[in-house]
Enzyme design. Structure first.
Site, PDB file in Angstrom:
ATOM      1  N   ARG A 107       0.746  -1.224  -0.156  1.00 16.63           N
ATOM      2  CA  ARG A 107       0.213   0.079  -0.473  1.00 16.63           C
ATOM      3  C   ARG A 107       0.618   1.174   0.170  1.00 16.63           C
ATOM      4  NH1 ARG A 107      -1.891  -2.142   4.673  1.00 16.63           N
ATOM      5  NH2 ARG A 107      -1.119  -0.802   5.636  1.00 16.63           N
ATOM      6  N   TYR A 259      -1.545  -3.305  -6.916  1.00 19.11           N
ATOM      7  CA  TYR A 259      -1.491  -4.014  -6.448  1.00 19.11           C
ATOM      8  C   TYR A 259      -2.047  -3.963  -4.860  1.00 19.11           C
ATOM      9  CZ  TYR A 259       1.005  -7.129  -2.318  1.00 19.11           C
ATOM     10  OH  TYR A 259       1.537  -8.007  -1.881  1.00 19.11           O
ATOM     11  N   GLY A 260      -2.097  -4.736  -4.421  1.00 19.52           N
ATOM     12  CA  GLY A 260      -3.262  -5.126  -3.141  1.00 19.52           C
ATOM     13  C   GLY A 260      -4.058  -4.293  -3.062  1.00 19.52           C
ATOM     14  N   LYS A 268      -9.807  -1.941   1.264  1.00 13.89           N
ATOM     15  CA  LYS A 268      -9.090  -0.633   2.155  1.00 13.89           C
ATOM     16  C   LYS A 268     -10.040   0.325   2.123  1.00 13.89           C
ATOM     17  CE  LYS A 268      -6.704  -3.482   4.464  1.00 13.89           C
ATOM     18  NZ  LYS A 268      -6.869  -4.292   5.350  1.00 13.89           N
ATOM     19  N   HIS A 288     -10.615  -2.371  10.999  1.00 10.40           N
ATOM     20  CA  HIS A 288     -10.436  -3.230  10.470  1.00 10.40           C
ATOM     21  C   HIS A 288      -9.815  -4.428  12.001  1.00 10.40           C
ATOM     22  CE1 HIS A 288      -5.583  -3.885   9.277  1.00 10.40           C
ATOM     23  NE2 HIS A 288      -6.780  -4.384   9.127  1.00 10.40           N
ATOM     24  N   SER A 310      -1.584  -4.567  10.053  1.00 14.90           N
ATOM     25  CA  SER A 310      -1.640  -5.893   9.571  1.00 14.90           C
ATOM     26  C   SER A 310      -0.145  -6.608  10.012  1.00 14.90           C
ATOM     27  CB  SER A 310      -1.214  -4.967   8.195  1.00 14.90           C
ATOM     28  OG  SER A 310      -2.018  -4.534   7.811  1.00 14.90           O
ATOM     29  N   CYS A 312      -0.038  -8.675  12.732  1.00 14.47           N
ATOM     30  CA  CYS A 312       0.369  -8.631  13.373  1.00 14.47           C
ATOM     31  C   CYS A 312      -0.608  -9.886  14.548  1.00 14.47           C
ATOM     32  CB  CYS A 312      -0.254  -7.418  14.522  1.00 14.47           C
ATOM     33  SG  CYS A 312       0.540  -6.652  14.476  1.00 14.47           S
ATOM     34  N   GLY A 313      -1.100 -10.576  13.874  1.00 16.43           N
ATOM     35  CA  GLY A 313      -2.096 -12.235  14.175  1.00 16.43           C
ATOM     36  C   GLY A 313      -3.072 -11.912  13.534  1.00 16.43           C
ATOM     37  N   LYS A 314      -3.815 -11.199  12.880  1.00 19.70           N
ATOM     38  CA  LYS A 314      -5.158 -11.164  12.583  1.00 19.70           C
ATOM     39  C   LYS A 314      -5.130 -12.177  12.488  1.00 19.70           C
ATOM     40  CE  LYS A 314      -7.074  -7.782  10.937  1.00 19.70           C
ATOM     41  NZ  LYS A 314      -6.275  -6.904  10.131  1.00 19.70           N
ATOM     42  N   ASN A 316      -3.720 -16.029  12.033  1.00 19.23           N
ATOM     43  CA  ASN A 316      -3.827 -16.931  13.038  1.00 19.23           C
ATOM     44  C   ASN A 316      -4.211 -16.641  14.482  1.00 19.23           C
ATOM     45  OD1 ASN A 316      -1.505 -16.424  11.547  1.00 19.23           O
ATOM     46  ND2 ASN A 316      -0.168 -15.809  13.175  1.00 19.23           N
ATOM     47  N   ASP A 335     -10.171  -9.669   8.762  1.00 18.58           N
ATOM     48  CA  ASP A 335      -9.601  -8.670   8.521  1.00 18.58           C
ATOM     49  C   ASP A 335     -10.584  -7.347   8.652  1.00 18.58           C
ATOM     50  OD1 ASP A 335      -7.125  -6.470   7.220  1.00 18.58           O
ATOM     51  OD2 ASP A 335      -8.532  -6.435   5.821  1.00 18.58           O
ATOM     52  N   SER A 428       4.382 -10.117   0.778  1.00 19.36           N
ATOM     53  CA  SER A 428       3.534 -11.332  -0.379  1.00 19.36           C
ATOM     54  C   SER A 428       2.408 -11.732   0.416  1.00 19.36           C
ATOM     55  CB  SER A 428       4.850 -12.216   0.136  1.00 19.36           C
ATOM     56  OG  SER A 428       5.502 -13.399   0.509  1.00 19.36           O
ATOM     57  N   ARG A 429       2.245 -12.344  -0.552  1.00 21.59           N
ATOM     58  CA  ARG A 429       0.374 -12.633   0.085  1.00 21.59           C
ATOM     59  C   ARG A 429       0.212 -13.830  -0.829  1.00 21.59           C
ATOM     60  NH1 ARG A 429      -2.329  -9.050   3.264  1.00 21.59           N
ATOM     61  NH2 ARG A 429      -0.558  -7.150   3.804  1.00 21.59           N
ATOM     62  N   GLY A 555      -2.031 -21.137  19.954  1.00 21.13           N
ATOM     63  CA  GLY A 555      -2.440 -21.592  20.217  1.00 21.13           C
ATOM     64  C   GLY A 555      -3.252 -21.455  21.369  1.00 21.13           C
ATOM     65  N   GLU A 556      -2.061 -21.295  21.819  1.00 19.55           N
ATOM     66  CA  GLU A 556      -2.048 -20.688  23.570  1.00 19.55           C
ATOM     67  C   GLU A 556      -3.074 -19.861  24.011  1.00 19.55           C
ATOM     68  OE1 GLU A 556      -1.687 -23.099  25.416  1.00 19.55           O
ATOM     69  OE2 GLU A 556       0.271 -24.212  24.831  1.00 19.55           O
ATOM     70  N   ASN A 557      -3.101 -18.881  22.745  1.00 14.64           N
ATOM     71  CA  ASN A 557      -4.043 -17.903  23.025  1.00 14.64           C
ATOM     72  C   ASN A 557      -5.404 -18.044  23.279  1.00 14.64           C
ATOM     73  OD1 ASN A 557      -1.481 -16.044  22.280  1.00 14.64           O
ATOM     74  ND2 ASN A 557      -2.383 -15.427  20.339  1.00 14.64           N
TER      75      ASN A 557
END
Length: 652
Positions: A107, A259-260, A268, A288, A310, A312-314, A316, A335, A428-429, A555-557
């Site tokens: 972006r 791109y994206g 967005k 977001h 972005s 930061c684990g969303k 996951n 997202d 990369s995506r 997974g421990e989250n």
């Protein structure tokens, strides 16, 4: 600005719609440009006007109205192959790899603008001498000039693809419609994954002609003066790239990038920037945020929304495989969340307006996100990852392929672990259909959405910020969102791991003045007869003095979600928690530690360091004073004062 643009749909009432439809249907063209797919009779009057203006502006050789079918997608794939843009990945089913121009990989926040009559409608006026970090404004005149200097003739020799799309399930009261014109087959193929796209949306527009739709114009740009592109397989014009939004008319213009988020304008640009403006006008929230459903061992299900910057684990968290026995997470979205109070249930309902995942590839693996890995190796477009000689892909975080397998990096060069460079670009995506996720929530396409009972804010904070804490009330929770800070990510232009203010994880995506945005959130509390979600802050990334993560994460989250559910179900502000200067935090006996994959230092995870938080208060004061000195809502100013007082009262 050209006269034909001034006389677009907003002044088009003088046209006889019936005659226009008939004439164009007979010759099956718009302004003498042939339709190679689609028919004008399937278009609403307003859409015809939009296409007429787009054709006159961009001058394509032909028009293709997208129907969203597999046959059409196969055609896009064939076109991209012929351009050298795309290569097949025979190791997987219907998967492809695209490599972009190295100058077009993320972006471009510095070239993304909102246009309104006055600057303050978009950006809080900062302290003199301070540059605003809360968005970019462009005047109506300058936006018109930018369009006139870039778009005329920008599609010469190319096909104009017309993409009708729905953000959210078609026909849902929480959904919105858009139409994007583009000259990029990559965008067509990606929008087919990321949105509900094609003939059913055209039918929705035709059946509801008075209903507005967002008009999005995208072009990869004109060739250089020499007539040649620097990288013919990925046409773009990075030196002149610009993305602009005119909120008064729900218009988006994007030039020069393929791109994206720069080119997939439903993402967005529509879902957050234009979406947040619409949400404020109509009394809802465009955020977001991921949405997940979590079922307890007792069979009770709760839905949670979470805002992280972005990378930061969303994704996951949205697809988490719980390590805590008896718990099950299901994914609604990874997202973006559109949330509206439902008058029937008196609660906040949310939909995922997207139809796919546009996830960061590096770091995604069977260890970090096994459900994502089960999702992405079918019907997926990979961009800027490495390829392998056996027809697969590779990126940092994946197991190394067999030693006899050659790896080609994202730049198309041979790569080995000894190369001294990254195999895949950090941003990369993978672009994959959400329906393929093995834990997709059964209610992910419910027309009414799902009921949100908790909202999480979080980011990468290596020092000082506890694993989880809850706000004292709604206003305090809004302050927590406004105070979010995180290490910068690879999704934008920022370099290095600097701690940046990223309120609500929306800093690059606000469609209007951040101070007004905060007030809009605060005003949600005035809906007194509605049930408000609990608000929490989480931080999976705190480190010890040796730089080691204090919490195993992934997974421990689920253990953090377990405590959050205890708080949701408690019905008592004093249950399962202790009061700290920054919010409610778990007591050790309320937080499940048994069976952890590795031991953790609970006291250190939740330690409140007075000096750290005094500095945090000073940093927040400076931020609010410099960035929005005249636009901070009184409620937020009061919460900052209250936090400072509580921190100063800590006895060391």
């Amino acid at each position: 600005m050209p006269e034909y643009i001034k006389n677009d749909i907003r002044g088009a009432a003088k046209y006889n719609a019936v005659v226009l439809d008939f004439v164009n249907a007979q010759k099956n063209c718009i302004e003498e440009v042939p339709l190679v797919q689609g028919h004008v009779s399937a278009l609403s009057t307003k859409l015809i006007y939009f296409l007429r203006d787009s054709v006159l502006l961009c001058e394509p050789k032909e028009i293709h109205i997208c129907d969203g079918t597999k046959q059409e997608n196969d055609k896009m794939v064939a076109i991209m192959k012929s351009m050298g843009m795309l290569q097949e990945l025979p190791k997987y089913k219907n998967c492809y790899l695209v490599r972009t121009d190295p100058r077009d990989v993320a972006r471009v926040e510095s070239r993304t603008f909102m246009s309104t009559p006055t600057e303050r409608e978009v950006i809080p006026i900062p302290t003199p001498g301070v540059k605003s970090t809360l968005g970019n404004w462009i005047s109506t005149k300058d936006m018109d000039n930018a369009i006139e200097n870039r778009f005329p003739g920008s599609m010469k020799g190319r096909t104009m693809y017309v993409i009708p799309f729905s953000m959210g399930p078609i026909g849902s009261p929480l959904s919105k419609i858009g139409v994007q014109v583009t000259d990029s087959p990559y965008v067509v193929a990606s929008m087919r994954i990321m949105t509900r796209m094609g003939a059913p949306v055209l039918q929705e527009i035709l059946a509801n002609q008075s209903k507005p739709f967002v008009q999005a114009t995208h072009t990869v740009g004109r060739p250089q003066p020499s007539g040649k592109m620097a990288m013919p397989s990925w046409p773009c014009d990075p030196e002149r790239t610009i993305i602009m939004h005119r909120e008064a008319y729900d218009e988006i213009y994007s030039y020069g990038s393929g791109y994206g988020g720069n080119s997939l304008l439903g993402k967005k640009c529509f879902a957050l920037r234009i979406g947040s403006v619409l949400a404020r006008k109509e009394g809802w929230l465009a955020e977001h945020m991921l949405i997940l459903g979590i079922t307890t061992p007792q069979g009770k299900k709760h839905y949670i929304a979470a805002a992280f910057p972005s990378a930061c684990g969303k994704t996951n968290l949205a697809m988490m495989q719980c390590s805590l026995p008896g718990y099950k997470v299901e994914c609604v979205g990874d997202d973006i969340a559109w949330m509206r109070f439902n008058p029937r249930t008196r609660k906040l309902h949310a939909i995922n307006p997207e139809n796919g995942f546009f996830g960061v590839a590096p770091g995604t693996s069977n260890d970090t996100n096994p459900n994502a890995m089960k999702t992405i190796f079918e019907n997926t477009i990979f961009t800027n990852v490495a390829s392998t000689s056996d027809g697969g892909v590779y990126w940092e975080g994946m197991p190394a392929p067999p030693s006899n397998t050659q790896i080609t990096d994202w730049l198309g060069k041979p790569w080995t672990p000894q190369s001294g460079s990254l195999a895949a670009h950090p941003n990369s995506r993978f672009c994959a259909p959400a329906s393929q996720c093995p834990i997709i929530d059964p209610a992910w396409e419910e027309s009414e959405g799902v009921v949100i009972e908790a909202i999480l804010f979080g980011g990468r904070r290596p020092q000082g910020v506890p694993l989880v804490y809850e706000s004292f009330n709604w206003q305090h929770g809004v302050f927590m969102g406004a105070s979010m800070r995180s290490e910068a990510t690879a999704a934008a232009e920022h370099k290095g791991k600097v701690i940046m203010h990223d309120p609500f994880a929306m800093r690059p995506f606000f469609g209007y003045n951040f101070g007004h945005y905060l007030q809009h959130w605060l005003d949600m509390e005035k809906k007194a007869d509605y049930s408000l979600p609990h608000i929490f802050h989480v931080n999976w990334f705190r480190k010890d003095n040796n730089g080691k993560f204090l919490w195993p994460g992934f997974g421990e989250n689920s253990r953090v979600l377990d405590w959050i559910i205890k708080r949701i179900e408690a019905g008592d502000a004093s249950s399962a928690c202790r009061t700290s200067p920054i919010g409610y935090m778990p007591t050790q006996d309320s937080f499940t530690l048994d069976g952890l994959s590795e031991p953790v230092d609970f006291d250190e995870l939740f330690r409140i360091d007075k000096q750290f938080w005094q500095q945090e208060v000073e940093d927040l004061k400076k931020y609010f004073d410099e960035q929005l000195p005249n636009d901070v809502p009184q409620g937020i100013a009061n919460e900052l004062k209250n936090l400072e007082s509580r921190i100063n009262d800590i006895q060391e």
